[in-house]
Write an enzyme that holds these catalytic residues in place. Structure first.
Site, PDB file in Angstrom:
ATOM      1  CD  GLU A   1     -14.966  11.712  47.340  1.00 22.13           C
ATOM      2  OE1 GLU A   1     -14.719  10.590  46.877  1.00 22.13           O
ATOM      3  OE2 GLU A   1     -14.143  12.650  47.313  1.00 22.13           O
TER       4      GLU A   1
ATOM      5  N   GLY B   1     -11.628   2.614  42.846  1.00 21.24           N
ATOM      6  CA  GLY B   1     -11.865   1.355  42.170  1.00 21.24           C
ATOM      7  C   GLY B   1     -11.190   0.229  42.936  1.00 21.24           C
TER       8      GLY B   1
ATOM      9  CG  MET C   1      -7.788   9.493  40.153  1.00 19.60           C
ATOM     10  SD  MET C   1      -8.930  10.347  39.052  1.00 19.60           S
ATOM     11  CE  MET C   1      -7.820  11.463  38.184  1.00 19.60           C
ATOM     12  CD  GLU C   2      -8.228  12.199  44.428  1.00 16.17           C
ATOM     13  OE1 GLU C   2      -8.576  12.613  43.303  1.00 16.17           O
ATOM     14  OE2 GLU C   2      -8.726  11.179  44.975  1.00 16.17           O
TER      15      GLU C   2
ATOM     16  CG  ASP D   1     -15.414   1.730  39.982  1.00 12.20           C
ATOM     17  OD1 ASP D   1     -14.734   1.617  38.959  1.00 12.20           O
ATOM     18  OD2 ASP D   1     -15.109   2.529  40.896  1.00 12.20           O
TER      19      ASP D   1
END
Length: 228
Positions: free
Chosen positions: A12, A60, A167-168, A191
């Site tokens: 990223e 996701g 997750m962040e 996804d």
């Protein structure tokens, strides 16, 4: 105006750093997970003193209206793996750190600018010249890479309205809230865990379409700077 952009992973970072050559825009990698995200955000605030912070990356997706390469923009954020119980304070809800907001709200100006991206025509860096679909909604964060349908069902059982799981983002939002720095998160859907098996969509995303996905953040920053 100074803008800080925080990403979690090297891939990223490489893609976003290639899009910016403005000294007033700093792109940094924090690492994966909530602790790394909070540390990275605090370091950004202490060293760069940005007027705004953006979290950019992938996530996701969830919902019948969400598809791969859509971009979810955080109208609000919370944790999917935090529960403080009711022993001390029975008003604290699942996903809330006791004493802090139930959900972190995106800055109103940043949100208005983000929604305006949907009107972009002839957008540079995009295959069709059109901006990917922008979906405002709840992003939920936790220290778990969601690679099974069962785990996603567990998360969505608590937050059925969530549009993305990462997750962040919420850890950065919490740090920005404490430091009074306006914040927003852009998450490209890599996804759809409830339609996937063994995270195959996630791996395909990086192999096929990720290089076209982060121009949303670039266009957002350009529009934000024009508005000042």
């Amino acid at each position: 105006m100074k803008i800080g952009i925080i990403v979690a992973m090297d891939k990223e970072l490489r893609q976003l750093q290639s899009l910016f050559n403005n000294v007033d825009v700093r792109v940094v990698k924090c690492g994966i997970g909530k602790v790394n995200a909070a540390l990275g955000a605090q370091r950004m605030i202490n060293e760069f003193h940005p007027d705004y912070i953006i979290s950019s990356g992938c996530a996701g997706g969830n919902g019948d209206d969400v598809n791969i390469q859509d971009v979810v923009v955080s109208s609000e954020l919370c944790y999917h793996d935090v529960y403080c119980g009711t022993a001390i304070d029975n008003t604290t809800v699942y996903g809330q750190v006791q004493g802090l907001p139930v959900r972190y709200q995106a800055d109103a100006k940043l949100m208005e600018t983000a929604i305006g991206l949907s009107k972009c025509k002839d957008c540079p860096g995009t295959e069709s010249g059109l901006m990917p679909r922008i979906i405002p909604g709840l992003i939920v964060t936790g220290d778990w890479f969601v690679d099974t349908k069962d785990k996603m069902r567990e998360i969505i059982g608590h937050f059925p309205e969530a549009k993305a799981v990462d997750m962040e983002s919420c850890a950065i939002a919490q740090t920005c809230y404490i430091n009074k720095v306006p914040f927003i998160s852009f998450r490209v859907v890599s996804d759809i865990p409830l339609r996937d098996t063994d995270a195959s969509q996630y791996h395909d995303f990086w192999n096929t379409v990720a290089d076209r996905s982060f121009h949303v953040t670039k266009t957002f920053v350009e529009n934000l700077m024009k508005s000042e």
